[in-house]
Design a protein around this motif. Structure first.
Motif, PDB file in Angstrom:
ATOM      1  N   ALA A  84       0.752  -1.181  -0.027  1.00  0.00           N
ATOM      2  CA  ALA A  84       0.040   0.011  -0.033  1.00  0.00           C
ATOM      3  C   ALA A  84       0.874   1.341   0.029  1.00  0.00           C
ATOM      4  O   ALA A  84       0.626   2.197  -0.674  1.00  0.00           O
ATOM      5  N   GLN A  85       1.980   1.378   0.740  1.00  0.00           N
ATOM      6  CA  GLN A  85       2.863   2.381   0.786  1.00  0.00           C
ATOM      7  C   GLN A  85       3.624   2.582  -0.662  1.00  0.00           C
ATOM      8  O   GLN A  85       3.526   3.730  -0.879  1.00  0.00           O
ATOM      9  N   SER A  86       3.883   1.588  -1.152  1.00  0.00           N
ATOM     10  CA  SER A  86       4.195   1.669  -2.478  1.00  0.00           C
ATOM     11  C   SER A  86       3.522   2.243  -3.496  1.00  0.00           C
ATOM     12  O   SER A  86       3.964   2.910  -4.267  1.00  0.00           O
ATOM     13  N   ARG A  87       2.290   1.771  -3.390  1.00  0.00           N
ATOM     14  CA  ARG A  87       1.262   2.606  -4.139  1.00  0.00           C
ATOM     15  C   ARG A  87       1.043   3.665  -4.336  1.00  0.00           C
ATOM     16  O   ARG A  87       0.894   4.403  -5.221  1.00  0.00           O
ATOM     17  N   LEU A  88       1.207   4.322  -2.946  1.00  0.00           N
ATOM     18  CA  LEU A  88       0.907   5.773  -2.614  1.00  0.00           C
ATOM     19  C   LEU A  88       2.257   6.361  -3.137  1.00  0.00           C
ATOM     20  O   LEU A  88       2.161   7.498  -3.833  1.00  0.00           O
TER      21      LEU A  88
END
Length: 124
Positions: A84-88
């Protein structure tokens, strides 16, 4: 208390507004259910699926992380939160206050679970 998935189809208006409305209603009922039953891994998985079908990928990843956490899979939960952090960081999420709030929740949950993993490692 009846499960949210079962209660979705028990209403007399279920399906009348179409699949998108059904998914939104299901997600809302799952959120209410999970507020009282945060360790229900199956409900978290259902919520992740509902979010994914609504193109809410960030929320889906966090729900997947919560499902892993409910199964006591801390490493799996961290993996989903990292995704999720990578997607952000890659900008694959929409802008707006809802995404900002979701990002804050993801960061907080990441730190909490990371801390629990470190505590477990120290106890070994």
């Amino acid at each position: 208390m009846i499960s949210p998935a079962a209660s979705l189809h028990s209403g007399d208006k279920a399906g009348a507004a179409g699949p998108a409305a059904d998914l939104a209603r299901l997600a809302q009922r799952l959120q209410l259910w999970l507020a009282d039953h945060p360790r229900d891994a199956q409900a978290w998985q259902l919520l992740a699926g509902a979010y994914a079908l609504q193109n809410q990928g960030l929320r889906a990843l966090r729900a997947e992380a919560e499902a892993r956490l409910a199964q006591l899979d801390l490493a799996g939960a961290l993996d989903r939160l990292k995704a999720a952090q990578s997607r952000l960081r890659q900008g694959h999420s929409g802008a707006g206050s809802a995404e900002y709030i979701e990002a804050s929740i993801i960061d907080t949950r990441y730190r909490q679970i990371e801390s629990r993993l470190k505590e477990q490692a120290q106890q070994r």
